[in-house]
Motif scaffolding. Sequence first.
Motif, PDB file in Angstrom:
ATOM      1  N   VAL A  20       0.844  -1.204   0.000  1.00  0.00           N
ATOM      2  CA  VAL A  20       0.000   0.000   0.000  1.00  0.00           C
ATOM      3  C   VAL A  20       0.875   1.247   0.000  1.00  0.00           C
ATOM      4  O   VAL A  20       0.617   2.205  -0.733  1.00  0.00           O
ATOM      5  N   ALA A  21       1.918   1.233   0.814  1.00  0.00           N
ATOM      6  CA  ALA A  21       2.809   2.392   0.896  1.00  0.00           C
ATOM      7  C   ALA A  21       3.543   2.623  -0.428  1.00  0.00           C
ATOM      8  O   ALA A  21       3.699   3.768  -0.858  1.00  0.00           O
ATOM      9  N   VAL A  22       3.988   1.557  -1.068  1.00  0.00           N
ATOM     10  CA  VAL A  22       4.675   1.710  -2.355  1.00  0.00           C
ATOM     11  C   VAL A  22       3.702   2.233  -3.402  1.00  0.00           C
ATOM     12  O   VAL A  22       4.044   3.131  -4.184  1.00  0.00           O
ATOM     13  N   LEU A  23       2.496   1.717  -3.425  1.00  0.00           N
ATOM     14  CA  LEU A  23       1.495   2.190  -4.383  1.00  0.00           C
ATOM     15  C   LEU A  23       1.245   3.681  -4.211  1.00  0.00           C
ATOM     16  O   LEU A  23       1.165   4.424  -5.191  1.00  0.00           O
ATOM     17  N   THR A  24       1.151   4.140  -2.986  1.00  0.00           N
ATOM     18  CA  THR A  24       0.976   5.566  -2.717  1.00  0.00           C
ATOM     19  C   THR A  24       2.203   6.363  -3.167  1.00  0.00           C
ATOM     20  O   THR A  24       2.075   7.415  -3.779  1.00  0.00           O
ATOM     21  N   ALA A  25       3.386   5.845  -2.883  1.00  0.00           N
ATOM     22  CA  ALA A  25       4.621   6.537  -3.236  1.00  0.00           C
ATOM     23  C   ALA A  25       4.852   6.581  -4.746  1.00  0.00           C
ATOM     24  O   ALA A  25       5.510   7.508  -5.240  1.00  0.00           O
ATOM     25  N   HIS A  31       6.365  12.160 -11.193  1.00  0.00           N
ATOM     26  CA  HIS A  31       6.637  13.378 -11.958  1.00  0.00           C
ATOM     27  C   HIS A  31       8.093  13.834 -11.884  1.00  0.00           C
ATOM     28  O   HIS A  31       8.486  14.766 -12.571  1.00  0.00           O
ATOM     29  N   LEU A  32       8.904  13.180 -11.072  1.00  0.00           N
ATOM     30  CA  LEU A  32      10.281  13.618 -10.858  1.00  0.00           C
ATOM     31  C   LEU A  32      11.186  13.190 -12.005  1.00  0.00           C
ATOM     32  O   LEU A  32      11.023  12.105 -12.564  1.00  0.00           O
ATOM     33  N   PRO A  33      12.169  14.018 -12.365  1.00  0.00           N
ATOM     34  CA  PRO A  33      13.113  13.648 -13.431  1.00  0.00           C
ATOM     35  C   PRO A  33      14.072  12.555 -12.957  1.00  0.00           C
ATOM     36  O   PRO A  33      14.224  12.302 -11.752  1.00  0.00           O
ATOM     37  N   ASP A  34      14.741  11.920 -13.908  1.00  0.00           N
ATOM     38  CA  ASP A  34      15.633  10.801 -13.597  1.00  0.00           C
ATOM     39  C   ASP A  34      16.742  11.176 -12.620  1.00  0.00           C
ATOM     40  O   ASP A  34      17.084  10.383 -11.747  1.00  0.00           O
ATOM     41  N   ASP A  35      17.321  12.366 -12.760  1.00  0.00           N
ATOM     42  CA  ASP A  35      18.400  12.742 -11.841  1.00  0.00           C
ATOM     43  C   ASP A  35      17.896  12.865 -10.406  1.00  0.00           C
ATOM     44  O   ASP A  35      18.613  12.535  -9.455  1.00  0.00           O
ATOM     45  N   HIS A  37      15.346  11.040  -9.269  1.00  0.00           N
ATOM     46  CA  HIS A  37      15.163   9.638  -8.874  1.00  0.00           C
ATOM     47  C   HIS A  37      16.480   9.072  -8.350  1.00  0.00           C
ATOM     48  O   HIS A  37      16.502   8.388  -7.320  1.00  0.00           O
ATOM     49  N   GLN A  38      17.570   9.358  -9.034  1.00  0.00           N
ATOM     50  CA  GLN A  38      18.877   8.849  -8.622  1.00  0.00           C
ATOM     51  C   GLN A  38      19.296   9.432  -7.276  1.00  0.00           C
ATOM     52  O   GLN A  38      19.805   8.719  -6.411  1.00  0.00           O
ATOM     53  N   ARG A  39      19.076  10.717  -7.081  1.00  0.00           N
ATOM     54  CA  ARG A  39      19.429  11.351  -5.818  1.00  0.00           C
ATOM     55  C   ARG A  39      18.620  10.754  -4.672  1.00  0.00           C
ATOM     56  O   ARG A  39      19.160  10.424  -3.612  1.00  0.00           O
ATOM     57  N   LEU A  40      17.313  10.602  -4.896  1.00  0.00           N
ATOM     58  CA  LEU A  40      16.446  10.038  -3.862  1.00  0.00           C
ATOM     59  C   LEU A  40      16.809   8.586  -3.555  1.00  0.00           C
ATOM     60  O   LEU A  40      16.797   8.176  -2.390  1.00  0.00           O
ATOM     61  N   ALA A  41      17.117   7.814  -4.587  1.00  0.00           N
ATOM     62  CA  ALA A  41      17.483   6.412  -4.374  1.00  0.00           C
ATOM     63  C   ALA A  41      18.700   6.313  -3.458  1.00  0.00           C
ATOM     64  O   ALA A  41      18.730   5.478  -2.541  1.00  0.00           O
ATOM     65  N   ALA A  42      19.687   7.167  -3.667  1.00  0.00           N
ATOM     66  CA  ALA A  42      20.880   7.164  -2.811  1.00  0.00           C
ATOM     67  C   ALA A  42      20.520   7.578  -1.383  1.00  0.00           C
ATOM     68  O   ALA A  42      20.986   6.971  -0.410  1.00  0.00           O
ATOM     69  N   GLU A  43      19.685   8.589  -1.249  1.00  0.00           N
ATOM     70  CA  GLU A  43      19.258   9.054   0.072  1.00  0.00           C
ATOM     71  C   GLU A  43      18.490   7.956   0.813  1.00  0.00           C
ATOM     72  O   GLU A  43      18.729   7.691   1.996  1.00  0.00           O
ATOM     73  N   PHE A  44      17.558   7.309   0.114  1.00  0.00           N
ATOM     74  CA  PHE A  44      16.762   6.247   0.732  1.00  0.00           C
ATOM     75  C   PHE A  44      17.637   5.068   1.119  1.00  0.00           C
ATOM     76  O   PHE A  44      17.454   4.462   2.175  1.00  0.00           O
ATOM     77  N   LEU A  73      11.447   1.847  -3.279  1.00  0.00           N
ATOM     78  CA  LEU A  73      10.866   0.844  -4.179  1.00  0.00           C
ATOM     79  C   LEU A  73      10.037   1.515  -5.271  1.00  0.00           C
ATOM     80  O   LEU A  73      10.041   1.073  -6.427  1.00  0.00           O
ATOM     81  N   ALA A  74       9.353   2.603  -4.935  1.00  0.00           N
ATOM     82  CA  ALA A  74       8.571   3.334  -5.938  1.00  0.00           C
ATOM     83  C   ALA A  74       9.483   3.941  -7.002  1.00  0.00           C
ATOM     84  O   ALA A  74       9.167   3.901  -8.194  1.00  0.00           O
ATOM     85  N   VAL A  75      10.613   4.483  -6.578  1.00  0.00           N
ATOM     86  CA  VAL A  75      11.578   5.027  -7.544  1.00  0.00           C
ATOM     87  C   VAL A  75      12.084   3.907  -8.450  1.00  0.00           C
ATOM     88  O   VAL A  75      12.146   4.050  -9.677  1.00  0.00           O
ATOM     89  N   LEU A  76      12.428   2.772  -7.870  1.00  0.00           N
ATOM     90  CA  LEU A  76      12.941   1.644  -8.654  1.00  0.00           C
ATOM     91  C   LEU A  76      11.879   1.053  -9.579  1.00  0.00           C
ATOM     92  O   LEU A  76      12.206   0.518 -10.639  1.00  0.00           O
ATOM     93  N   ALA A  77      10.617   1.175  -9.211  1.00  0.00           N
ATOM     94  CA  ALA A  77       9.530   0.676 -10.069  1.00  0.00           C
ATOM     95  C   ALA A  77       9.456   1.441 -11.378  1.00  0.00           C
ATOM     96  O   ALA A  77       8.908   0.950 -12.357  1.00  0.00           O
ATOM     97  N   HIS A  78      10.017   2.646 -11.413  1.00  0.00           N
ATOM     98  CA  HIS A  78      10.026   3.454 -12.636  1.00  0.00           C
ATOM     99  C   HIS A  78      11.180   3.098 -13.567  1.00  0.00           C
ATOM    100  O   HIS A  78      11.273   3.624 -14.673  1.00  0.00           O
ATOM    101  N   GLN A  79      12.062   2.208 -13.134  1.00  0.00           N
ATOM    102  CA  GLN A  79      13.192   1.803 -13.958  1.00  0.00           C
ATOM    103  C   GLN A  79      12.789   0.640 -14.866  1.00  0.00           C
ATOM    104  O   GLN A  79      11.842  -0.076 -14.566  1.00  0.00           O
TER     105      GLN A  79
END
Length: 120
Positions: A20-25, A31-35, A37-44, A73-79
């Motif tokens: 449920v949390a991933v679906l919401t995220a 809407h975020l650009p790829d760069d 997504h990469q920054r957030l993935a490292a932070e997470f 996981l939501a960011v990675l789902a966009h890959q």
Amino acid sequence: MPVPRDPFADHPVLEAALPVAVLTALHDVAHLPDDEHQRLAAEFADTIAAHGDDLLYGGKHCAPTFAALARGLAVLAHQPGGVTFTGLHWCVGSGHHGTRHQAPCDAEIAREAAQQDSPR
């Protein structure tokens, strides 16, 4: 070779809440650009590495670590090919949102390849 133990086997609430949390995220990061997504993935990843024990065993960083896991996981789902975690699969292109599906997702990879081949 032994089969890895599911880290959520003893955490049914966490296992139920994560999809449920991933679906919401997914909506939050779409809407975020790829760069970004990469920054957030490292932070997470840093948050999860530092406080994953709080997530599994309870602790003061449990809630932000859970949010980092879901958003990561939501960011990675966009890959291309999406992401599979503890047997659950998410990929935005083929609409797999927390389904029991093995990665890589053939439908998502085919969609990504078609997108790259199409003229812009």
